[in-house]
Scaffold this motif. Sequence first.
Motif, PDB file in Angstrom:
ATOM      1  N   PHE A 210      32.989  47.967  46.408  1.00  0.00           N
ATOM      2  CA  PHE A 210      33.820  46.915  46.989  1.00  0.00           C
ATOM      3  C   PHE A 210      34.116  45.803  45.984  1.00  0.00           C
ATOM      4  O   PHE A 210      35.054  45.027  46.185  1.00  0.00           O
ATOM      5  CB  PHE A 210      33.161  46.354  48.249  1.00  0.00           C
ATOM      6  N   VAL A 211      33.342  45.742  44.909  1.00  0.00           N
ATOM      7  CA  VAL A 211      33.638  44.802  43.835  1.00  0.00           C
ATOM      8  C   VAL A 211      34.483  45.471  42.751  1.00  0.00           C
ATOM      9  O   VAL A 211      35.504  44.922  42.311  1.00  0.00           O
ATOM     10  CB  VAL A 211      32.338  44.237  43.225  1.00  0.00           C
ATOM     11  N   ALA A 212      34.083  46.660  42.323  1.00  0.00           N
ATOM     12  CA  ALA A 212      34.705  47.295  41.161  1.00  0.00           C
ATOM     13  C   ALA A 212      36.099  47.840  41.445  1.00  0.00           C
ATOM     14  O   ALA A 212      37.010  47.679  40.617  1.00  0.00           O
ATOM     15  CB  ALA A 212      33.803  48.417  40.645  1.00  0.00           C
ATOM     16  N   VAL A 213      36.286  48.496  42.576  1.00  0.00           N
ATOM     17  CA  VAL A 213      37.574  49.148  42.845  1.00  0.00           C
ATOM     18  C   VAL A 213      38.730  48.153  42.857  1.00  0.00           C
ATOM     19  O   VAL A 213      39.756  48.390  42.199  1.00  0.00           O
ATOM     20  CB  VAL A 213      37.501  49.973  44.153  1.00  0.00           C
TER      21      VAL A 213
ATOM     22  N   TRP B 224      40.552  47.118  30.107  1.00  0.00           N
ATOM     23  CA  TRP B 224      39.208  47.184  29.537  1.00  0.00           C
ATOM     24  C   TRP B 224      38.914  48.576  28.993  1.00  0.00           C
ATOM     25  O   TRP B 224      39.165  49.588  29.673  1.00  0.00           O
ATOM     26  CB  TRP B 224      38.165  46.855  30.600  1.00  0.00           C
ATOM     27  N   ASP B 225      38.350  48.661  27.811  1.00  0.00           N
ATOM     28  CA  ASP B 225      37.904  49.954  27.298  1.00  0.00           C
ATOM     29  C   ASP B 225      36.528  50.280  27.885  1.00  0.00           C
ATOM     30  O   ASP B 225      35.949  49.481  28.627  1.00  0.00           O
ATOM     31  CB  ASP B 225      37.869  49.959  25.771  1.00  0.00           C
ATOM     32  N   THR B 226      36.012  51.449  27.545  1.00  0.00           N
ATOM     33  CA  THR B 226      34.749  51.901  28.127  1.00  0.00           C
ATOM     34  C   THR B 226      33.610  50.940  27.800  1.00  0.00           C
ATOM     35  O   THR B 226      32.783  50.627  28.663  1.00  0.00           O
ATOM     36  CB  THR B 226      34.394  53.312  27.614  1.00  0.00           C
TER      37      THR B 226
ATOM     38  N   LEU C 213      43.572  44.156  40.425  1.00  0.00           N
ATOM     39  CA  LEU C 213      43.812  43.537  39.126  1.00  0.00           C
ATOM     40  C   LEU C 213      44.243  44.541  38.060  1.00  0.00           C
ATOM     41  O   LEU C 213      44.779  44.154  37.019  1.00  0.00           O
ATOM     42  CB  LEU C 213      42.542  42.806  38.653  1.00  0.00           C
ATOM     43  N   GLY C 214      43.958  45.825  38.277  1.00  0.00           N
ATOM     44  CA  GLY C 214      44.389  46.850  37.329  1.00  0.00           C
ATOM     45  C   GLY C 214      43.685  46.802  35.987  1.00  0.00           C
ATOM     46  O   GLY C 214      44.242  47.222  34.967  1.00  0.00           O
TER      47      GLY C 214
ATOM     48  N   LEU D 258      46.904  50.135  48.123  1.00  0.00           N
ATOM     49  CA  LEU D 258      45.640  50.231  48.859  1.00  0.00           C
ATOM     50  C   LEU D 258      45.784  51.173  50.046  1.00  0.00           C
ATOM     51  O   LEU D 258      44.912  52.011  50.299  1.00  0.00           O
ATOM     52  CB  LEU D 258      45.202  48.842  49.327  1.00  0.00           C
ATOM     53  N   GLY D 259      46.879  51.059  50.779  1.00  0.00           N
ATOM     54  CA  GLY D 259      47.093  51.936  51.930  1.00  0.00           C
ATOM     55  C   GLY D 259      47.183  53.398  51.528  1.00  0.00           C
ATOM     56  O   GLY D 259      46.630  54.273  52.200  1.00  0.00           O
ATOM     57  N   GLU D 260      47.894  53.686  50.437  1.00  0.00           N
ATOM     58  CA  GLU D 260      48.023  55.068  49.969  1.00  0.00           C
ATOM     59  C   GLU D 260      46.677  55.625  49.522  1.00  0.00           C
ATOM     60  O   GLU D 260      46.369  56.805  49.766  1.00  0.00           O
ATOM     61  CB  GLU D 260      49.028  55.126  48.820  1.00  0.00           C
TER      62      GLU D 260
END
Length: 399
Positions: free
Chosen positions: A326-329, A343-345, A337-338, A183-185
Motif C-alpha cells: 500500500f506504500v510501494a505500489v 529509480w534504478d534498482t 508517482l511512476g 488504478l481501476g484497470e
Amino acid sequence: MNGASNAHVRPERIEFVDALRGFALFGLLMVHAAEAYSVGLSRGTDDPWGQAIFFLFGSKAFAIFALLFGFSFATIMGNQRGRGVDFTGRFAWRLLLLMAIGFIHSLLYASEILRLLAFLGLLLIPLDRVRSNFALLVIAVLFFLQIPLLIQWMLANWGNAFAGSEPYFANSYLWDTLRTGSLGEIIKANATEGNLVKWSINWSFGRVSEIAGLFAVGVVIQRTGFFARIAKDRAIALGLLLIGGTIFAILDFIVKPMVPGSPSGAEFAIGSFTERAILFQWIGISAITAQIGLLALLWNSPMQSIVGLFRGPGRMTLTLYVAHSFVAVPILYQFGLGMAEVWDTQTRIVLAIVFFGLQILFAHWWYTQFRYGPLEWTWRAATLNDWNVPLRKNVQPAV
C-alpha cells in the motif's frame, strides 16, 4: 503469517522464531523492491544490485515463510489440543479469513503470497492427523520430488500439446496493464487475470508442491522443539550452516551452470524449464537451511542484539507485509508517482532498506503499547469471533 491460538492464554514465544520471521519479511521486501513490485520484473536481475538480492533472497524468503506457516499451525493446534480443544474448524475459518485479506491485498498487488499460503494451508489440517514425524518427513520429500511437474514433463514428451505449451504467465496482458494502467484497470486485471497468472507461476516453478513440503517440515520442527533448541545450541546451528551452505554452493555454482536455460517463445522447452524449476527448489531449500543456521549462530553471539531487531517486525508480519504494497505500489506505478521508471534498482533497494528500518522502529514502539499488530489483532478476533480480545497491554496501577 504468525498468529496465536487463544484469546486469554498466551504461550511462551520463541523470540528466535520472531526474528526469523522478520528476516523473511525483510527478504520479501528486498525482492519486491528489485522487481519494482512487478513493474520491472526483467530489470531486477540486470544489474549487480538486483543479482545480489535474488542471490540472497530470491525463492528463499517465501520458503522461510512457508516453513514458519507450518510451524505456527502446529503451535496453534498443539496448544489447543493440550487444552482439550479441537481447533480444526476454527483454523479452517482462520484460513478463509486470511484468503479474504489476501484477496483484498491482491487487488493492488497481484503477486502477494497470502492467498497462496492460506489456500494451501488447508493441507495442514490432514497433515495434523499424521502423528508420526517420520511419516510427515516422507510426505515432505514426496512433495519436494515435484511429481506433478514430472508428470507434466512426461506428458509433454509423449506429445501432449497442452502439457508442453508455454506457461500461461509468459504471454499475459497483466504485465502491460501493471506498467501503464490506471488504478481501476489494475484492480480489474489483478482480480481476474492476476489470479490466473499467479497460479501459473506457482505451478510452473513448482512452488505449490514446495510450499506443501515446507508446511510438513514446519510441523515436524514445531513438534520436536527444534527452533527452541537451535536458538540455544551453537553446534546444531553450525551444522545447519555448514551442511546447507555446502549443498547450496554445489547446486548453485556447479550444477546450475550445467543445466540448460529455458528460453521462451518458439524455443520454449518443458524439459529444461522443469529441470531448472526443480533445481531452484533445492537451491532455495539448501540456502534457507544455511540462513537459519547462520541466524541461529548470530543469535548465540554478541550479534544477538542486531538479529533481535527483526523480532518486532516478525511479530506483526501480516500488518507490515500488506503495508509494503500500500506504500510501494502508488509510489512506483504509473497511476501514482511512476517512480519505477525513475529509480534504478540500487535506489529502490536502498529506499526499501530505509523503509524497513522505519518499520522496525514502529514495530518496537507498537509492542510497548499493544499486544498484537493491527491486522494481527483483527485476524485473531475474527478467528475467535471475540471482539473483546484485549489489544492494549494492561496499564499498571499507580503507586
